[in-house]
Scaffold this active site. Sequence first.
Site, PDB file in Angstrom:
ATOM      1  N   ASP A  82     -23.750  -3.109 -15.159  1.00  0.00           N
ATOM      2  CA  ASP A  82     -24.098  -2.147 -16.251  1.00  0.00           C
ATOM      3  C   ASP A  82     -24.442  -0.766 -15.750  1.00  0.00           C
ATOM      4  OD1 ASP A  82     -25.226  -0.940 -18.365  1.00  0.00           O
ATOM      5  OD2 ASP A  82     -26.481  -2.623 -18.951  1.00  0.00           O
ATOM      6  N   ASP A  93     -22.869   4.302 -22.054  1.00  0.00           N
ATOM      7  CA  ASP A  93     -23.687   3.007 -21.399  1.00  0.00           C
ATOM      8  C   ASP A  93     -22.772   2.005 -21.687  1.00  0.00           C
ATOM      9  OD1 ASP A  93     -25.501   1.343 -20.594  1.00  0.00           O
ATOM     10  OD2 ASP A  93     -26.905   1.808 -22.425  1.00  0.00           O
ATOM     11  N   HIS A 153     -29.231  -0.037 -28.746  1.00  0.00           N
ATOM     12  CA  HIS A 153     -30.107   0.904 -29.078  1.00  0.00           C
ATOM     13  C   HIS A 153     -29.399   2.559 -29.600  1.00  0.00           C
ATOM     14  CE1 HIS A 153     -28.889   2.232 -24.820  1.00  0.00           C
ATOM     15  NE2 HIS A 153     -28.718   0.674 -24.754  1.00  0.00           N
ATOM     16  N   HIS A 161     -32.895   4.693 -24.307  1.00  0.00           N
ATOM     17  CA  HIS A 161     -33.241   4.037 -25.195  1.00  0.00           C
ATOM     18  C   HIS A 161     -34.047   4.770 -26.113  1.00  0.00           C
ATOM     19  CE1 HIS A 161     -32.338  -0.293 -23.734  1.00  0.00           C
ATOM     20  NE2 HIS A 161     -31.848   0.466 -23.068  1.00  0.00           N
ATOM     21  N   GLU A 187     -24.723  -4.302 -27.052  1.00  0.00           N
ATOM     22  CA  GLU A 187     -24.922  -4.994 -26.174  1.00  0.00           C
ATOM     23  C   GLU A 187     -25.335  -6.418 -26.332  1.00  0.00           C
ATOM     24  OE1 GLU A 187     -27.334  -3.610 -22.920  1.00  0.00           O
ATOM     25  OE2 GLU A 187     -28.027  -1.914 -24.171  1.00  0.00           O
ATOM     26  N   GLU A 282     -21.057  -4.403 -23.132  1.00  0.00           N
ATOM     27  CA  GLU A 282     -21.701  -3.434 -23.905  1.00  0.00           C
ATOM     28  C   GLU A 282     -20.607  -2.052 -24.214  1.00  0.00           C
ATOM     29  OE1 GLU A 282     -24.934  -1.666 -21.685  1.00  0.00           O
ATOM     30  OE2 GLU A 282     -25.618  -0.657 -23.669  1.00  0.00           O
TER      31      GLU A 282
HETATM   32 MN    MN Z   1     -26.265  -0.733 -20.506  1.00  0.00          MN
HETATM   33 MN    MN Z   2     -27.579  -0.014 -23.190  1.00  0.00          MN
END
Ligand code: MN
Ligand code: MN
Length: 297
Positions: A82, A93, A153, A161, A187, A282
């Site tokens: 990630d 992200d 998010h 976040h 995600e 994600e």
């Molecule tokens: Mn992530």
């Molecule tokens: Mn994330």
Amino acid sequence: MILENYMLAGKIASAVRENARKKNHIGRTLFEICESIENEITLLGGRPAFPVNVSLNEIAAHYTAEPQDRIQVKDGDVLKIDLGVHIDGYIADTAVTVSYNSKYDQLVNVTELTLYEAIKIAKVNTKSNEIGKTIENTIIHNGLKPIQNLSGHSLEQYTVHAGKSIPNIKTLGSSFSLVNNQAYAIEPFVTTRDGLGIVYEGKIKNIFSLISRKPTKDKDLDNFITYLWDQYKTLPFAMRWLVKAYDESILHDMIGYLIKKKNIRSYPILVEGNNKIVSQAEHTFFIMNDSSYIITK
Ligand code: MN
Ligand code: MN
């Protein structure tokens, strides 16, 4: 300007993610993987928005390599990578799961399919609980289980976040609609049917972020806070990033103290409740003028 920053962050993040997906990581240390991905982000003109998360098997999220991490990826492992890239604080992200155990190929494929189905319906005015329902249904239809206490998010400049959670399951009650001029990440996290479908916090904590700059009455600590703010603002950081500037044992003491004083928070690793394998995928998208731009496509 904001869209351009998001698009560039996204372009870098996807290129790095695709390289990470193709690479054979067996035999590499988690340290080597984190450092090489973060270096690649920098070389492409971005900055890491948070330490690369390299979470193995039943660890769902929030593991990054320690300064001298010797853990190696083995044949049979399932590795979630990630990563985040930011341009002037605007964050892309994105995550991919690589499986070295054919038993879990379907888990990984269903996770990708689930992300695809959720992204397809994520437009302006889409309700967050519609996305949660789509995610859960896709996973359940394929005989697997969503992790119910992990979610997508909203994102803001220098905040990964940012307050709004996009659920990975059907939820009752409160829901919100996706709006213009806002970035979101979706995600899904998926485990096997015998998983608990809930993660709990493990003992390991190797990701931190600054939550307050209030002075401590100690000059060294105040300088350390200033250093963290200059380098990372409110974005997460790792011990691994700080050992270049500070002695490791001093760092442990300073971070420990600043956690107690609530200047810093830590992010414990998140582990599947029945210790079953977890997969993640994600993407980040930005909505503007009623159009949704999947920046990490
Ligand atoms: Mn992530
Ligand atoms: Mn994330």
